[in-house]
Design an enzyme around this catalytic site. Structure first.
Site, PDB file in Angstrom:
ATOM      1  N   GLU A 242       0.864  -1.311   0.014  1.00  0.00           N
ATOM      2  CA  GLU A 242      -0.029   0.087  -0.042  1.00  0.00           C
ATOM      3  C   GLU A 242       1.104   1.162  -0.128  1.00  0.00           C
ATOM      4  O   GLU A 242       1.436   1.707   1.032  1.00  0.00           O
ATOM      5  CB  GLU A 242      -0.883  -0.092   1.206  1.00  0.00           C
ATOM      6  CG  GLU A 242      -1.809  -0.982   1.420  1.00  0.00           C
ATOM      7  CD  GLU A 242      -3.193  -0.852   0.350  1.00  0.00           C
ATOM      8  OE1 GLU A 242      -3.175   0.142  -0.205  1.00  0.00           O
ATOM      9  OE2 GLU A 242      -4.128  -1.551   0.647  1.00  0.00           O
ATOM     10  N   CYS A 276      -2.482   9.570   2.364  1.00  0.00           N
ATOM     11  CA  CYS A 276      -2.192   8.585   0.963  1.00  0.00           C
ATOM     12  C   CYS A 276      -3.155   8.899  -0.038  1.00  0.00           C
ATOM     13  O   CYS A 276      -2.873   9.078  -1.210  1.00  0.00           O
ATOM     14  CB  CYS A 276      -2.072   7.131   1.398  1.00  0.00           C
ATOM     15  SG  CYS A 276      -3.597   6.524   2.040  1.00  0.00           S
TER      16      CYS A 276
HETATM   17  P1  NAD Z   1       8.225   5.162   4.732  1.00  0.00           P
HETATM   18  O1  NAD Z   1       8.395   4.182   3.546  1.00  0.00           O
HETATM   19  O2  NAD Z   1       9.608   5.859   5.046  1.00  0.00           O
HETATM   20  O3  NAD Z   1       8.140   4.108   6.115  1.00  0.00           O
HETATM   21  C1  NAD Z   1       7.151   3.313   5.946  1.00  0.00           C
HETATM   22  C2  NAD Z   1       7.451   2.210   7.096  1.00  0.00           C
HETATM   23  O4  NAD Z   1       8.454   1.243   6.442  1.00  0.00           O
HETATM   24  C3  NAD Z   1       8.012   2.783   8.340  1.00  0.00           C
HETATM   25  O5  NAD Z   1       7.636   1.507   9.404  1.00  0.00           O
HETATM   26  C4  NAD Z   1       9.616   2.466   8.233  1.00  0.00           C
HETATM   27  O6  NAD Z   1      10.509   2.271   9.433  1.00  0.00           O
HETATM   28  C5  NAD Z   1       9.649   1.113   7.359  1.00  0.00           C
HETATM   29  N1  NAD Z   1      10.987   0.817   6.599  1.00  0.00           N
HETATM   30  C6  NAD Z   1      11.707   2.055   6.133  1.00  0.00           C
HETATM   31  N2  NAD Z   1      12.682   1.331   5.412  1.00  0.00           N
HETATM   32  C7  NAD Z   1      12.604   0.035   5.247  1.00  0.00           C
HETATM   33  C8  NAD Z   1      13.161  -1.297   4.917  1.00  0.00           C
HETATM   34  N3  NAD Z   1      14.136  -1.047   4.041  1.00  0.00           N
HETATM   35  N4  NAD Z   1      12.687  -2.270   5.000  1.00  0.00           N
HETATM   36  C9  NAD Z   1      11.505  -2.459   5.725  1.00  0.00           C
HETATM   37  N5  NAD Z   1      10.905  -1.446   6.311  1.00  0.00           N
HETATM   38  C10 NAD Z   1      11.407  -0.427   5.914  1.00  0.00           C
HETATM   39  O7  NAD Z   1       6.839   5.995   4.840  1.00  0.00           O
HETATM   40  P2  NAD Z   1       6.279   6.523   5.868  1.00  0.00           P
HETATM   41  O8  NAD Z   1       6.901   8.108   5.804  1.00  0.00           O
HETATM   42  O9  NAD Z   1       6.180   6.113   7.044  1.00  0.00           O
HETATM   43  O10 NAD Z   1       4.815   7.096   5.523  1.00  0.00           O
HETATM   44  C11 NAD Z   1       4.357   8.007   4.452  1.00  0.00           C
HETATM   45  C12 NAD Z   1       4.312   7.234   3.257  1.00  0.00           C
HETATM   46  O11 NAD Z   1       3.402   6.155   3.007  1.00  0.00           O
HETATM   47  C13 NAD Z   1       3.544   8.012   1.917  1.00  0.00           C
HETATM   48  O12 NAD Z   1       4.273   7.668   0.831  1.00  0.00           O
HETATM   49  C14 NAD Z   1       2.336   7.664   2.050  1.00  0.00           C
HETATM   50  O13 NAD Z   1       1.320   8.059   0.751  1.00  0.00           O
HETATM   51  C15 NAD Z   1       2.245   6.277   2.141  1.00  0.00           C
HETATM   52  N6  NAD Z   1       0.657   5.476   2.814  1.00  0.00           N
HETATM   53  C16 NAD Z   1       0.195   4.780   1.754  1.00  0.00           C
HETATM   54  C17 NAD Z   1      -0.962   4.308   2.403  1.00  0.00           C
HETATM   55  C18 NAD Z   1      -1.839   3.393   1.440  1.00  0.00           C
HETATM   56  O14 NAD Z   1      -2.511   2.927   2.121  1.00  0.00           O
HETATM   57  N7  NAD Z   1      -1.505   3.390   0.315  1.00  0.00           N
HETATM   58  C19 NAD Z   1      -1.416   4.647   3.689  1.00  0.00           C
HETATM   59  C20 NAD Z   1      -0.685   5.556   4.346  1.00  0.00           C
HETATM   60  C21 NAD Z   1       0.622   6.113   3.934  1.00  0.00           C
END
Ligand code: NAD
Length: 524
Positions: A242, A276
């Site tokens: 997602e 999002c």
């Molecule tokens: P992010 O990708 O920075 O982090 C998301 C999660 O992934 C965090 O828990 C982080 O610690 C973890 N993470 C980071 N690097 C990783 C790796 N290499 N392997 C595994 N896990 C890792 O995103 P964010 O800043 O926390 O959230 C914002 C983003 O999420 C925006 O792009 C937003 O659009 C998206 N989002 C999407 C939805 C959806 O349902 N499509 C919903 C909410 C947010």
């Protein structure tokens, strides 16, 4: 050597983004801790699954009761840790989760029960088939901070209802809310090893992707999603991704300007633009362009920006300073390339380092970063269009495909346009709120991800589908087994005629010629 052993554990800090007050620090879980947790989850899952759907649903109802009773404290905690206005913590987090349980209570049995599968083929009529849905085992969940309660809860509840155990790695910015979720679930009766939470950074998340989980539900940015897809691909781990969005809003020439402008202001600035499904691009028919902009500016200037704990606040802080810089860069890039700022356009350091003024930009183009990259901040860039086809083409001119909205007084026209937009969900005359419809599948296409959460499709992601087939005539050898020869070839050709020939006469001939198949003895 001693130095290697004494490397300090990595830490993440939970902070109030409005005040920067450190709420608590956590040691990041390392690979060994995550592996042990997954192993405990594997051991605990079988008993949870054996408990049966009725008893699991009973536990989820208890969770719903506890959350309803504690809604005010949980909402405050959410606002404390991620900054959103308290009203949004209630409406977009607590309400969404309570209603997700309602959905599971009402629909899990129907979605997860065994299903008879009638066979259409004449050759297979003597068999009876069933679809059986089995839990994966251990589901890993990696979640973001922007909906720190509703995202891991809706995904986790569906996983639990289906009989899985869950290991959750929440965002480093929202560990406290995730731990509160776990505490409520445990009090409701979910065994501790069936739902575990491990705070940590990206490396902790990576450790979870490499641990022996059976499926991963990841919500976060497209950049991290791509990295996770590579790890998952190398070990064939099933994943739901997602990811981010760049949702377009199309205001057609017959739209109600007053309603659409209110929708744009809310859809662009809810959660300070950090949803999002936020309205990230706005396309308005040329005839409505000026009045629409005027209404958006008037409404934006009335918004009260501040600490989300103040009940009068409409727009809270961004999550961290890095996000403020990204938003500022996108706005500056737009200005350099000819956009006009009609409201906001700057940070609000007098409120704190994480605040950015709700911003309306006019005269943007698709060459600007603000129309191509996910901004994830309180900016509403508005562009005019002349024809409906042009608006659809602009909406689809994006790497992303999460959500979209169409605004018109003609519902049928809105739905026709919706079908032409490349997105996982398109709303007609509203934006963002489909995330709160428990029945509606949530997920994207293109760089917005793979798979679905929420509703029936989200529940289906939590089970493996198995096909079980029983022969009704177990004492007979099958006509298609060995013993091939010329006669068998002719009979099979006739059998194909029986089923697929166009004329009735040819079908009847096929029936007569293939009848011998039934008495065929075979040689082996
Ligand atoms: P992010 O990708 O920075 O982090 C998301 C999660 O992934 C965090 O828990 C982080 O610690 C973890 N993470 C980071 N690097 C990783 C790796 N290499 N392997 C595994 N896990 C890792 O995103 P964010 O800043 O926390 O959230 C914002 C983003 O999420 C925006 O792009 C937003 O659009 C998206 N989002 C999407 C939805 C959806 O349902 N499509 C919903 C909410 C947010």
């Amino acid at each position: 050597m001693t130095n290697d052993l004494q490397i300090a554990a990595r830490k993440v800090a939970s902070r109030n983004p409005a005040t920067l007050e450190v709420l608590r620090e956590f040691e990041c879980a390392g690979e060994a801790v995550i592996r042990e947790a997954v192993s405990r989850a594997q051991n605990a899952q079988a008993a949870w699954s054996r408990l049966g759907l009725r008893k699991r649903i009973f536990v989820l109802r208890e969770f719903q009761r506890l959350l309803h009773g504690r809604q005010a404290q949980v909402a405050r905690l959410i606002t404390h840790e991620v900054g959103k206005p308290i009203a949004e913590a209630v409406a977009t987090e607590i309400l969404v989760v309570l209603d997700a349980v309602r959905f599971l209570v009402e629909n899990s049995y129907q979605c997860l029960r065994d299903e008879q599968l009638p066979h259409g083929s004449v050759a297979m009529k003597a068999k009876t088939g069933q679809i059986v849905r089995e839990p994966y085992g251990v589901i890993g969940i990696i979640s973001p901070w922007n909906y720190p309660f509703s995202i891991p809860a809706t995904e986790g509840l569906a996983a639990l209802a289906a009989g899985n155990a869950v290991v959750l790695k929440p965002s480093e910015w929202s560990s406290l809310v995730a731990l509160e979720l776990a505490s409520l679930l445990h009090q409701a009766g979910v065994p501790e090893n069936v739902f575990q939470v491990f705070p940590g950074d990206g490396a902790t998340g990576e450790a979870l992707t490499k641990a022996p989980i059976d499926k991963l539900i990841f919500t976060g940015s497209a950049a991290t999603g791509r990295r996770i897809a590579q790890v998952a691909g190398s070990r064939l781990l099933p994943v739901v991704l997602e990811l981010g969005g760049k949702d377009p809003m199309l205001v057609l020439e017959d739209a109600n300007v007053e309603v659409a402008s209110s929708g744009a202001v809310w859809g662009g600035f809810v959660n300070a633009g950090q949803a999002c499904l936020s309205v990230e691009r706005c396309y308005v028919h040329r005839r409505l362009y000026e009045p629409f902009l005027g209404a958006c500016v008037r409404k934006t200037l009335q918004l009260r920006v501040g600490n989300g704990l103040n009940p009068e606040t409409d727009v809270g802080p961004l999550i961290h300073e890095r996000q403020v810089r990204v938003v500022d860069e996108h706005v500056q890039d737009a200005l350099i390339h000819g956009a006009r700022v009609l409201a906001g356009g700057h940070a609000l350091p007098e409120l704190g380092p994480n605040f950015f003024a709700p911003t309306v930009l006019a005269d943007v183009t698709h060459e600007m970063r603000i129309m191509r990259e996910e901004t994830f901040g309180p900016v509403l860039p508005v562009m005019a269009f002349e024809r409906e086809e042009e608006a659809i083409q602009l909406a689809n001119d994006s790497d992303y495909g999460l959500g979209a909205s169409v605004w018109t007084r003609d519902r049928r026209r809105g739905e026709r346009v919706a079908r032409q937009i490349q997105a996982g969900a398109v709303m007609v005359n509203d934006a963002v709120s489909c995330f709160g419809i428990a029945e509606a599948p949530h997920g994207g296409m293109k760089a917005s991800g793979l798979g679905r959460s929420h509703g029936r499709f989200g529940l289906e992601e939590m089970v493996r589908v198995k096909y079980v087939d029983s022969d009704r005539l177990p004492g007979l050898r099958k006509v298609w087994w060995y013993g091939y020869g010329e006669a068998f070839g002719r009979q099979m050709a006739a059998f194909l005629d029986l089923q697929f020939a166009r004329s009735v006469v040819d079908r009847m001939k096929g029936a007569l010629r293939s009848a011998r198949l039934l008495s065929r003895k075979g040689k082996l």
